[in-house]
Design an enzyme around this catalytic site. Structure first.
Site, PDB file in Angstrom:
ATOM      1  N   LYS A 167       1.081  -1.680  -0.202  1.00  0.00           N
ATOM      2  CA  LYS A 167      -0.042   0.172  -0.195  1.00  0.00           C
ATOM      3  C   LYS A 167       0.813   0.913  -0.111  1.00  0.00           C
ATOM      4  O   LYS A 167       2.114   1.750   0.560  1.00  0.00           O
ATOM      5  CB  LYS A 167      -0.821   0.171   1.104  1.00  0.00           C
ATOM      6  N   ARG A 202      -3.678 -10.501   4.566  1.00  0.00           N
ATOM      7  CA  ARG A 202      -3.635 -10.175   2.962  1.00  0.00           C
ATOM      8  C   ARG A 202      -2.652  -9.690   2.563  1.00  0.00           C
ATOM      9  O   ARG A 202      -2.310  -8.844   3.228  1.00  0.00           O
ATOM     10  CB  ARG A 202      -5.005  -9.586   2.768  1.00  0.00           C
TER      11      ARG A 202
END
Length: 224
Positions: A167, A202
């Protein structure tokens, strides 16, 4: 985790049929080739129903079953585990000046309210996984506060998922622009989550993350 709609900041919604056309061949193909668990990443009830019917064993909704009026009933009928992720606003605008009184407490309260809505719809708390939604309506400081305070989410009685892999905030912290080169930082975030008791992570880079976790757990327990 199979998804057919981009929900990155600034993205536009994807029509239902386009999303189905993207995900269904992948799910059907994987079911013929592997026994691995398959998750459908969607906020649309029609996609949830089709994916579960084709063999998906988990529903992962970035809107915590709020985006589609039929999502709660679709998930309840499916009878599979459901990931409720926190997001502030819509992907198109969620990164435009997001604000909280206390990001950890606010995320907790929102997720607890969604858990209660799921229970009212017939989804048992034991079937629910919560995700603080790093990067979904959060600044760098919000993301870091959520990682530091993620243990609070265990108080929901649900399993906790952390999705930090590649991210933008990792790139900001490490000075790495290309997402594919954020693997070391992603592993660092995963280890921080696991240290706080997170049950699911994840990730994009499975082999690298697993190797780091193998060494981490060996060091924690003093044995393989």
């Amino acid at each position: 985790d199979i998804g057919g709609e981009s929900t990155r900041p600034g993205s536009d919604p994807t029509p239902v049929q386009v999303e189905l056309d993207r995900v269904m061949p992948v799910i059907e193909g994987l079911k013929r080739r592997t026994d691995a668990a398959i998750s459908i990443d969607t906020r649309k009830a029609a996609v949830m129903r089709a994916a579960v019917a084709a063999g998906a064993g988990m529903i992962n909704d970035i809107t915590a079953l709020r985006s589609d009026a039929e999502a709660l009933s679709a998930a309840a009928t499916a009878g599979v585990p459901v990931v409720l992720m926190h997001a502030l606003g819509d992907p198109k605008t969620m990164q435009v000046d997001p604000r909280y009184d206390d990001v950890v407490a606010d995320v907790y309260d929102t997720l607890e309210a969604r858990i209660e809505a799921c229970e009212a719809a017939g989804i048992a708390r034991a079937m629910i996984i919560v995700d603080p939604g790093l990067g979904f309506g959060k600044t760098l400081e919000h993301n870091l506060a959520l990682i530091a305070g993620i243990a609070l989410l265990h108080a929901t009685g649900c399993q906790v998922m952390l999705g930090a892999s590649r991210k933008r905030f990792i790139g900001t912290l490490t000075g790495v622009e290309r997402p594919a080169e954020r693997v070391p930082g992603s592993i660092g975030a995963a280890l921080a989550g696991v240290a706080a008791g997170v049950q699911l992570i994840r990730v994009h880079d499975v082999a690298e993350t697993k190797a780091a976790l193998d060494v981490y757990w060996a060091g924690v327990h003093g044995k393989r």
